[in-house]
Motif scaffolding. Sequence first.
Motif, mmCIF file in Angstrom:
data_model
loop_
_atom_site.group_PDB
_atom_site.id
_atom_site.type_symbol
_atom_site.label_atom_id
_atom_site.label_comp_id
_atom_site.label_asym_id
_atom_site.label_seq_id
_atom_site.Cartn_x
_atom_site.Cartn_y
_atom_site.Cartn_z
ATOM 1 N N LEU A 19 1.123 -0.882 0.054
ATOM 2 C CA LEU A 19 -0.001 -0.233 -0.045
ATOM 3 C C LEU A 19 0.878 1.573 -0.133
ATOM 4 N N ASP A 20 0.538 2.183 -1.063
ATOM 5 C CA ASP A 20 1.537 3.310 -1.323
ATOM 6 C C ASP A 20 0.407 4.932 0.105
ATOM 7 N N ALA A 21 1.038 5.731 0.011
ATOM 8 C CA ALA A 21 0.214 6.745 0.460
ATOM 9 C C ALA A 21 -0.641 7.623 -0.268
ATOM 10 N N ASN A 22 -1.046 7.019 -1.318
ATOM 11 C CA ASN A 22 -2.257 7.669 -1.983
ATOM 12 C C ASN A 22 -3.322 6.600 -1.688
ATOM 13 N N GLY A 23 -3.024 5.752 -1.192
ATOM 14 C CA GLY A 23 -3.863 4.523 -1.064
ATOM 15 C C GLY A 23 -4.288 3.823 -2.208
ATOM 16 N N GLN A 24 -3.071 3.364 -3.165
ATOM 17 C CA GLN A 24 -2.951 2.090 -4.086
ATOM 18 C C GLN A 24 -2.406 1.294 -4.017
ATOM 19 N N TRP A 25 -2.165 0.645 -3.756
ATOM 20 C CA TRP A 25 -1.331 -1.361 -4.432
ATOM 21 C C TRP A 25 -0.541 -1.096 -5.087
ATOM 22 N N VAL A 26 0.717 -1.169 -4.927
ATOM 23 C CA VAL A 26 2.295 -0.689 -6.120
ATOM 24 C C VAL A 26 2.335 -2.146 -5.971
ATOM 25 N N GLU A 27 3.366 -2.246 -6.632
ATOM 26 C CA GLU A 27 4.525 -3.717 -7.308
ATOM 27 C C GLU A 27 5.245 -3.494 -6.059
ATOM 28 N N ASN A 28 6.038 -2.151 -5.634
ATOM 29 C CA ASN A 28 7.466 -1.800 -5.011
ATOM 30 C C ASN A 28 7.674 -1.264 -4.037
ATOM 31 N N LEU A 29 8.054 -2.214 -3.082
ATOM 32 C CA LEU A 29 8.339 -1.873 -1.320
ATOM 33 C C LEU A 29 8.437 -0.839 -1.417
ATOM 34 N N GLN A 30 9.610 -0.352 -2.208
ATOM 35 C CA GLN A 30 10.097 1.034 -2.118
ATOM 36 C C GLN A 30 9.237 2.252 -1.787
ATOM 37 N N ASP A 31 7.526 1.762 -2.963
ATOM 38 C CA ASP A 31 7.077 3.025 -2.411
ATOM 39 C C ASP A 31 5.434 2.855 -1.381
#
Length: 104
Positions: A19-31
């Motif tokens: 989960l990123d700061a925008n509430g989206q599920w992203v493929e990169n842990l660094q995000d």
Amino acid sequence: MTDKVLTANRLADGIAVWLDANGQWVENLQDAIVARHAEAVAALEAIGKRDFAENRVVDVAVVDVQEVDGKLWPIRLRERIRAQGPTMEYAAGYRAADPKFIAV
């Protein structure tokens, strides 16, 4: 308290996501957004439960990470493998994980 991130597997294809700061599920842990206190962890858990209930993701978990030289590193080996990819070549389009990342 150890820093934490929210991880899961995307329901559509099983890919590990964070989960990123925008509430989206992203493929990169660094995000991923990092929770540094109990209230932030509780918020991540609530989002994970919601997205699981809405069939967006499965296998939702809050996992421990540490920041080293500005880069997030999962504490557990399982999570390092999920973050970096498979430990061997197995299918076109998927590269093997960086052994240095896995071995930390």
